[in-house]
Structure formats: structure tokens, C-alpha cells
Design a protein around this motif. Structure first.
Motif, PDB file in Angstrom:
ATOM      1  N   ALA A 103      -3.337   2.788  -6.170  1.00 35.85           N
ATOM      2  CA  ALA A 103      -2.287   2.991  -6.584  1.00 35.85           C
ATOM      3  C   ALA A 103      -2.519   4.094  -7.915  1.00 35.85           C
ATOM      4  N   ASP A 104      -3.768   3.690  -8.709  1.00 37.56           N
ATOM      5  CA  ASP A 104      -3.930   4.548  -9.687  1.00 37.56           C
ATOM      6  C   ASP A 104      -5.192   5.652  -9.421  1.00 37.56           C
ATOM      7  N   ASN A 105      -5.538   5.686  -8.267  1.00 32.88           N
ATOM      8  CA  ASN A 105      -6.520   6.500  -7.418  1.00 32.88           C
ATOM      9  C   ASN A 105      -7.702   6.637  -8.233  1.00 32.88           C
ATOM     10  N   ASN A 115      -2.460  10.908  -7.216  1.00 34.84           N
ATOM     11  CA  ASN A 115      -1.442  10.749  -6.034  1.00 34.84           C
ATOM     12  C   ASN A 115      -0.162  10.450  -6.302  1.00 34.84           C
ATOM     13  N   ARG A 116       0.270  10.189  -7.387  1.00 36.88           N
ATOM     14  CA  ARG A 116       1.688   9.801  -7.918  1.00 36.88           C
ATOM     15  C   ARG A 116       2.666  10.938  -7.533  1.00 36.88           C
ATOM     16  N   GLN A 117       3.597  10.686  -6.918  1.00 35.14           N
ATOM     17  CA  GLN A 117       4.747  11.707  -6.802  1.00 35.14           C
ATOM     18  C   GLN A 117       5.618  11.865  -8.061  1.00 35.14           C
ATOM     19  N   ASP A 144       3.327  -5.430 -13.592  1.00 33.64           N
ATOM     20  CA  ASP A 144       1.929  -4.801 -13.380  1.00 33.64           C
ATOM     21  C   ASP A 144       0.612  -5.838 -13.668  1.00 33.64           C
ATOM     22  N   SER A 163       2.770  11.638 -18.207  1.00 26.93           N
ATOM     23  CA  SER A 163       1.922  11.639 -17.108  1.00 26.93           C
ATOM     24  C   SER A 163       0.353  11.492 -17.291  1.00 26.93           C
ATOM     25  N   LYS A 222      -4.539   8.851 -11.130  1.00 25.34           N
ATOM     26  CA  LYS A 222      -3.036   8.678 -10.562  1.00 25.34           C
ATOM     27  C   LYS A 222      -2.612  10.150 -10.234  1.00 25.34           C
TER      28      LYS A 222
END
Length: 298
Positions: free
Chosen positions: A191-193, A81-83, A138, A67, A79
């Protein structure tokens, strides 16, 4: 002489897509060992369809390798914000790479970088030797489109693609491929914050690029902007610069790669054994028929 065709698969995109296409119903397709296989099932559907559709002579599959990447060093919130992936998906990451290996196809990934960077670097390195197709969901990868490089964006369902080429790109998006980077720099990416310029959305960003061509020109000629836009660009200039760096896919990575190992062999003895014996899939014929396989099913 038939020109060689290299198919580059965005492995994570296909696996995630396959997982979420079925997991919303709670169907994780557990085998007798309790191993979830729904993501692998979807991956195989998309993977074999891409081979059937684009008829490559060579195939690679690229992966994220964790990650955290160099982009997190540039911007710590990248990113964030990604769970975490669902627990049922986690064991399918390595198994999916094993599936690709059983097809005698190289898995490519470099720690600290994203799959996109590997894809971009390989595509730009070999575009004079191969006709290259990148399959992903993507749209960030659209910036890679160029001579002998097309990007096939997966749409809903299996076998549906929006294919972007250097010939049709401007007609589809009213931008050149390299302007995708500046577009994302202006808009940011939720999405990628990363931020972009606050208050600038897709329509405004497109209008600015059509007028100024690039972020660099926009900054040089900012005095011609409206007072409101001048204030925004000036106030969020630092965010604009960092967002452009985050949006830019690397195309100059040195990746050790022997493309002779990526030649599509269409010999599926090992993949049949793995799918049937290890993963306990019983419906392998649906995939192998797509590949025009001549191995008789047991």
C-alpha cells in the motif's frame, strides 16, 4: 479525581472511509451549491461515535499535509502507486477541517510529515498526563501502543472497533508494539510501496521475529538461518534497512500545542450553524444525540 482522557482522531482515515462508504453508489450528497458532502457525512458519523464511545475530556484531529514527506526523500517510490484523490473528495478536505474547527477542536498537521508522526509524537509526549485513545483505520499506528496509549482500529460499520492496549497486544498479535516496525520492515508494504525482503510474507516475518526478537538480532545471527533465508536477508539487506526507516512513526517531533485548547466543550452552537447553514445538512440531531447535547434543535 477522574483521569483526563485525550482522543486523537486520524482525520484523513475517517474522511476517506466516509467518502468510499457511499461514493461507490455514485451518491456524493451534493448540496444546493453543488458541493459534495458524502465524505463529511461519513466523517461526522465516525467522529461523533468515537466521542460517544471513548468519552474524552480532550480531543485533537491530525491530518496529512500533502502527498510528499521526508519519507519520499528517503525512498522516491514511497506511496508513488497512490492515485490522486477523486475530484469529489478534494473540496471536502478543507471543509472537514472547518467542521473540526467549528467543534472548537484543534486541527494538527505539519508539512513534510504524516499525520501518523504527529499522532505518535503527541501520544508519547502526553501519555503520562492523559489516558490516550487513537482512532484510525491504519494498523501502522499499532506500534504506538504503550502505557496509557491504546489504538482503536475502525472495523466495518459505525461503532465497531478493535481496541489494542498494552495489556492485550501480545495476545492479539503475538508481537510487542515495537516489533510491528520490524514486521513491516521484513514484509514491506504494498500500500505504501516499499519493498521489505522479497519473498518474506506475514507468516515468515512473524516466525523470524518470534525466533530472533528483532531485525537487529536477525542480522547479527544470520548465519543460523537456512541457506535460502540467509541468501534473501543478505541480498535484500539494504531494502530491509530502508523499509524499517519508512515504517517507523516519529515520536519525538516538537509540535506547538496548548492542550487546554483541546478540552472537549460539548457546546455546539457554532457546529450547528456550520452544518445547517453552510453545508445544508438537515439531520444534525442524529450526531448531537450521540454527544448528549442539550441544545434544542430548531
Amino acid at each position: 479525581m477522574t483521569r483526563k482522557k485525550l482522543l486523537i482522531i486520524d482525520g484523513m482515515a475517517l474522511l476517506f472511509r466516509g467518502f468510499y462508504a457511499t461514493s461507490f453508489t455514485g451518491n456524493f450528497m451534493l448540496n444546493s451549491k453543488g458541493i459534495p458532502r458524502n465524505g463529511l457525512f461519513g466523517f461526522m458519523n465516525y467522529f461523533t461515535d468515537a466521542i460517544h464511545t471513548f468519552e474524552p475530556t480532550h480531543i485533537l484531529c491530525c491530518w496529512d499535509m500533502g502527498s510528499k514527506t521526508f519519507r519520499n526523500e528517503l525512498f522516491t517510490e514511497y506511496k508513488s502507486n497512490r492515485q490522486a484523490p477523486p475530484e469529489q473528495l478534494i473540496p471536502q478536505f478543507d471543509l472537514c477541517k472547518d467542521v473540526v474547527t467549528a467543534f472548537q477542536i484543534p486541527n494538527i498537521g505539519i508539512v513534510g510529515y504524516e499525520a501518523d508522526d504527529c499522532i505518535g509524537s503527541i501520544a508519547k509526549r502526553y501519555h503520562n498526563e492523559f489516558e490516550i485513545t487513537i482512532v484510525s483505520g491504519d494498523k501502522d499506528l499499532l506500534q504506538i501502543v504503550g502505557t496509557n496509549i491504546q489504538v482503536a482500529i475502525m472495523k466495518k460499520g459505525t461503532g465497531n472497533y478493535e481496541v489494542y492496549t498494552s495489556e492485550n497486544f501480545f495476545e492479539k498479535l503475538q508481537l510487542r508494539p515495537e516489533q510491528i516496525i520490524d514486521m513491516k520492515a521484513l514484509m514491506g508494504d504494498t500500500a505504501d510501496n516499499y519493498p521489505g525482503v522479497k519473498g518474506v510474507g506475514e507468516k515468515t516475518a512473524l516466525k523470524l521475529l518470534q525466533q530472533f526478537d528483532s531485525v537487529a538480532n536477525l542480522l547479527k545471527e544470520r548465519d543460523s538461518l537456512t541457506k535460502t533465508m540467509h541468501k534473501k536477508i543478505t541480498e535484500y539487506e539494504d531494502d530491509l534497512h530502508i523499509s524499517k526507516k519508512l515504517a517507523t512513526i516519529l515520536t519525538n517531533m516538537e509540535i506547538e500545542l496548548d492542550l487546554s485548547m483541546a478540552e472537549w466543550k460539548n457546546d455546539h452552537t457554532s457546529i450547528l450553524s456550520f452544518l445547517k447553514d453552510e453545508l445544508e445538512f438537515s439531520n444534525t440531531d442524529r450526531w448531537l444525540k450521540k454527544l448528549k447535547n442539550d441544545i434544542q434543535q430548531q
